[in-house]
Write a protein that holds these residues in place. Structure first.
Motif, PDB file in Angstrom:
ATOM      1  N   GLU A 195      21.495  82.593  35.101  1.00  0.00           N
ATOM      2  CA  GLU A 195      21.440  81.602  36.177  1.00  0.00           C
ATOM      3  C   GLU A 195      19.996  81.160  36.437  1.00  0.00           C
ATOM      4  OE1 GLU A 195      24.582  82.132  39.498  1.00  0.00           O
ATOM      5  OE2 GLU A 195      24.156  84.168  38.802  1.00  0.00           O
ATOM      6  N   TRP A 196      19.066  82.104  36.322  1.00  0.00           N
ATOM      7  CA  TRP A 196      17.657  81.736  36.479  1.00  0.00           C
ATOM      8  C   TRP A 196      17.215  80.815  35.335  1.00  0.00           C
ATOM      9  CZ3 TRP A 196      14.258  82.081  40.345  1.00  0.00           C
ATOM     10  CH2 TRP A 196      14.577  82.928  41.412  1.00  0.00           C
ATOM     11  N   ALA A 197      17.710  81.095  34.128  1.00  0.00           N
ATOM     12  CA  ALA A 197      17.374  80.238  32.992  1.00  0.00           C
ATOM     13  C   ALA A 197      17.936  78.838  33.191  1.00  0.00           C
ATOM     14  CB  ALA A 197      17.908  80.844  31.693  1.00  0.00           C
ATOM     15  N   LEU A 198      19.196  78.765  33.638  1.00  0.00           N
ATOM     16  CA  LEU A 198      19.833  77.469  33.884  1.00  0.00           C
ATOM     17  C   LEU A 198      19.081  76.698  34.969  1.00  0.00           C
ATOM     18  CD1 LEU A 198      23.607  76.711  34.185  1.00  0.00           C
ATOM     19  CD2 LEU A 198      22.091  76.019  36.050  1.00  0.00           C
ATOM     20  N   GLY A 199      18.762  77.397  36.049  1.00  0.00           N
ATOM     21  CA  GLY A 199      18.043  76.749  37.143  1.00  0.00           C
ATOM     22  C   GLY A 199      16.666  76.273  36.731  1.00  0.00           C
ATOM     23  N   SER A 200      16.012  77.022  35.840  1.00  0.00           N
ATOM     24  CA  SER A 200      14.679  76.640  35.379  1.00  0.00           C
ATOM     25  C   SER A 200      14.731  75.390  34.510  1.00  0.00           C
ATOM     26  CB  SER A 200      14.046  77.793  34.600  1.00  0.00           C
ATOM     27  OG  SER A 200      13.874  78.930  35.430  1.00  0.00           O
ATOM     28  N   VAL A 201      15.750  75.316  33.634  1.00  0.00           N
ATOM     29  CA  VAL A 201      15.913  74.112  32.804  1.00  0.00           C
ATOM     30  C   VAL A 201      16.221  72.904  33.694  1.00  0.00           C
ATOM     31  CG1 VAL A 201      17.350  72.997  31.046  1.00  0.00           C
ATOM     32  CG2 VAL A 201      16.654  75.389  30.767  1.00  0.00           C
ATOM     33  N   ALA A 202      17.097  73.103  34.682  1.00  0.00           N
ATOM     34  CA  ALA A 202      17.422  72.020  35.615  1.00  0.00           C
ATOM     35  C   ALA A 202      16.179  71.576  36.380  1.00  0.00           C
ATOM     36  CB  ALA A 202      18.505  72.473  36.590  1.00  0.00           C
ATOM     37  N   ALA A 203      15.332  72.542  36.757  1.00  0.00           N
ATOM     38  CA  ALA A 203      14.106  72.213  37.486  1.00  0.00           C
ATOM     39  C   ALA A 203      13.171  71.351  36.646  1.00  0.00           C
ATOM     40  CB  ALA A 203      13.393  73.498  37.905  1.00  0.00           C
ATOM     41  N   ALA A 204      13.019  71.704  35.375  1.00  0.00           N
ATOM     42  CA  ALA A 204      12.147  70.924  34.495  1.00  0.00           C
ATOM     43  C   ALA A 204      12.662  69.498  34.343  1.00  0.00           C
ATOM     44  CB  ALA A 204      12.049  71.604  33.129  1.00  0.00           C
ATOM     45  N   ALA A 205      13.983  69.356  34.173  1.00  0.00           N
ATOM     46  CA  ALA A 205      14.580  68.025  34.035  1.00  0.00           C
ATOM     47  C   ALA A 205      14.426  67.220  35.320  1.00  0.00           C
ATOM     48  CB  ALA A 205      16.053  68.148  33.660  1.00  0.00           C
ATOM     49  N   SER A 206      14.676  67.879  36.457  1.00  0.00           N
ATOM     50  CA  SER A 206      14.573  67.199  37.743  1.00  0.00           C
ATOM     51  C   SER A 206      13.140  66.778  38.051  1.00  0.00           C
ATOM     52  CB  SER A 206      15.096  68.114  38.857  1.00  0.00           C
ATOM     53  OG  SER A 206      14.933  67.517  40.122  1.00  0.00           O
ATOM     54  N   TYR A 207      12.209  67.700  37.799  1.00  0.00           N
ATOM     55  CA  TYR A 207      10.800  67.398  38.091  1.00  0.00           C
ATOM     56  C   TYR A 207      10.326  66.227  37.247  1.00  0.00           C
ATOM     57  CZ  TYR A 207       6.037  68.477  39.617  1.00  0.00           C
ATOM     58  OH  TYR A 207       4.800  68.417  40.193  1.00  0.00           O
ATOM     59  N   GLY A 208      10.634  66.276  35.943  1.00  0.00           N
ATOM     60  CA  GLY A 208      10.214  65.193  35.056  1.00  0.00           C
ATOM     61  C   GLY A 208      10.830  63.870  35.443  1.00  0.00           C
ATOM     62  N   ALA A 209      12.141  63.891  35.784  1.00  0.00           N
ATOM     63  CA  ALA A 209      12.834  62.660  36.146  1.00  0.00           C
ATOM     64  C   ALA A 209      12.219  62.023  37.385  1.00  0.00           C
ATOM     65  CB  ALA A 209      14.320  62.948  36.383  1.00  0.00           C
ATOM     66  N   TYR A 210      11.970  62.843  38.418  1.00  0.00           N
ATOM     67  CA  TYR A 210      11.469  62.243  39.655  1.00  0.00           C
ATOM     68  C   TYR A 210      10.001  61.848  39.563  1.00  0.00           C
ATOM     69  CZ  TYR A 210      11.755  60.723  44.388  1.00  0.00           C
ATOM     70  OH  TYR A 210      11.764  59.916  45.490  1.00  0.00           O
ATOM     71  N   ALA A 211       9.229  62.586  38.790  1.00  0.00           N
ATOM     72  CA  ALA A 211       7.831  62.191  38.602  1.00  0.00           C
ATOM     73  C   ALA A 211       7.750  60.815  37.949  1.00  0.00           C
ATOM     74  CB  ALA A 211       7.107  63.226  37.744  1.00  0.00           C
ATOM     75  N   ILE A 212       8.621  60.574  36.978  1.00  0.00           N
ATOM     76  CA  ILE A 212       8.657  59.258  36.321  1.00  0.00           C
ATOM     77  C   ILE A 212       9.019  58.174  37.326  1.00  0.00           C
ATOM     78  CG2 ILE A 212       9.876  57.839  34.628  1.00  0.00           C
ATOM     79  CD1 ILE A 212      10.189  60.394  32.924  1.00  0.00           C
ATOM     80  N   VAL A 213      10.031  58.450  38.146  1.00  0.00           N
ATOM     81  CA  VAL A 213      10.504  57.441  39.097  1.00  0.00           C
ATOM     82  C   VAL A 213       9.442  57.117  40.141  1.00  0.00           C
ATOM     83  CG1 VAL A 213      12.140  57.022  40.975  1.00  0.00           C
ATOM     84  CG2 VAL A 213      12.953  57.887  38.778  1.00  0.00           C
ATOM     85  N   VAL A 214       8.799  58.140  40.686  1.00  0.00           N
ATOM     86  CA  VAL A 214       7.766  57.893  41.703  1.00  0.00           C
ATOM     87  C   VAL A 214       6.609  57.095  41.090  1.00  0.00           C
ATOM     88  CG1 VAL A 214       6.057  58.982  43.201  1.00  0.00           C
ATOM     89  CG2 VAL A 214       8.376  59.880  43.123  1.00  0.00           C
ATOM     90  N   TRP A 215       6.230  57.445  39.855  1.00  0.00           N
ATOM     91  CA  TRP A 215       5.194  56.653  39.177  1.00  0.00           C
ATOM     92  C   TRP A 215       5.644  55.204  39.010  1.00  0.00           C
ATOM     93  CZ3 TRP A 215       6.045  54.264  34.443  1.00  0.00           C
ATOM     94  CH2 TRP A 215       4.942  53.570  33.921  1.00  0.00           C
ATOM     95  N   ALA A 216       6.904  55.003  38.611  1.00  0.00           N
ATOM     96  CA  ALA A 216       7.415  53.647  38.398  1.00  0.00           C
ATOM     97  C   ALA A 216       7.398  52.838  39.688  1.00  0.00           C
ATOM     98  CB  ALA A 216       8.834  53.702  37.835  1.00  0.00           C
ATOM     99  N   MET A 217       7.611  53.501  40.825  1.00  0.00           N
ATOM    100  CA  MET A 217       7.588  52.808  42.108  1.00  0.00           C
ATOM    101  C   MET A 217       6.204  52.279  42.455  1.00  0.00           C
ATOM    102  SD  MET A 217      10.067  55.178  44.486  1.00  0.00           S
ATOM    103  CE  MET A 217      11.834  55.254  44.199  1.00  0.00           C
TER     104      MET A 217
END
Length: 279
Positions: free
Chosen positions: A206-228
């Motif tokens: 579960e920690w591994a799953l959550g860590s992968v989800a965190a990396a995907a989420s962080y990358g996705a939102y960083a891109i979006v905030v930059w795009a804004m």
């Protein structure tokens, strides 16, 4: 919007669906969401050490409001996924946000939208809302609706706050790092209050799953905030909602969700919206 920004936002949309699918498939959705949030906060802390400290004008109200919006968004989303499928919850959760952001951007902010972009935003919003109506037509749990709509409202809130906050800060990397730190600070006590210390108990998988989800989420939102910082907030937010296409495909082909004509028609409207925002 430049071609580079356009495709960057599409990549962020795919990453966003991927972490949602991981949370949806987890044994304890709240625990997985908390793990994801804590790992994101750790990412943010490391990156924040390499960036200048935010000025007071960035902290209040932008960063503090952002942390609150993100925490509420995740809580609503967890409860919604406990009630329904990815391909049904995700459209409802994302569907209301573009229209709310559009109304606020046009009536309050100064971001310009051309007629084609405006029609594109409307097509995207209409398609996503049509995706959501199947919850009533197919006898699915109606309890997911208020939670998913609450998630949409929080999405609209953090989209506006973060778009403006990132512009004021002048440093999207620093801004995203601190918003995820605050998200962890706010979300953790909420989870403990709701489920007690048991919410912290998790297997290594579960920690591994959550860590992968965190990396995907962080990358996705960083891109979006930059795009804004590069394009109108309403346009970036609406284009991001093309993630619904990825959600339908992943839900149908990978997770076994039902696929019908109404979903296909709604997906076609979303594709039209993407075209209109690009030409």
């Amino acid at each position: 919007m430049s071609a580079f920004t356009f495709f960057a936002v599409l990549a962020a949309a795919l990453l966003h669906v991927c972490w949602n699918a991981l949370i949806k498939n987890s044994v304890s959705k709240l625990t997985s969401m908390l793990i994801m949030t804590l790992v994101q906060g750790g990412f943010g802390a490391v990156i924040a050490l390499t960036q200048p400290f935010p000025e007071a004008a960035v902290w209040f109200p932008w960063l503090l409001a952002s942390g609150a919006f993100h925490s509420a968004y995740k809580l609503f989303l967890v409860y919604a996924y406990e009630q329904g499928d990815l391909s049904r919850v995700y459209p409802i959760a994302r569907g209301g946000a573009p229209m709310l952001v559009l109304v606020i951007s046009v009536s309050v902010l100064t971001d310009p939208l051309g007629i084609k972009e405006f029609l594109g935003v409307l097509a995207l919003g209409t398609g996503i809302l049509l995706m959501a109506r199947g919850v009533f037509a197919n006898g699915e749990s109606r309890r997911l609706v208020p939670f998913a709509l609450g998630s949409a409202l929080m999405t609209a809130g953090y989209s506006i706050v973060d778009g403006l906050g990132a512009r004021i800060s002048g440093n999207a990397i620093m801004y995203v790092a601190w918003l995820f730190i605050l998200d962890a600070v706010f979300f953790t006590p909420i989870c403990l209050a709701l489920r007690g210390r048991a919410v912290l108990r998790a297997e290594p998988s579960e920690w591994a799953l959550g860590s992968v989800a965190a990396a995907a989420s962080y990358g996705a939102y960083a891109i979006v905030v930059w795009a804004m910082t590069q394009a109108p907030i309403a346009l970036v937010t609406a284009l991001r909602e093309t993630s619904i296409l990825f959600a339908v495909l992943i839900g149908w082909l990978v997770m076994g969700d039902r696929m019908d004509r109404s979903k296909g028609f709604a997906a076609a409207l979303i594709v039209l919206g993407v075209v209109l925002t690009r030409i």
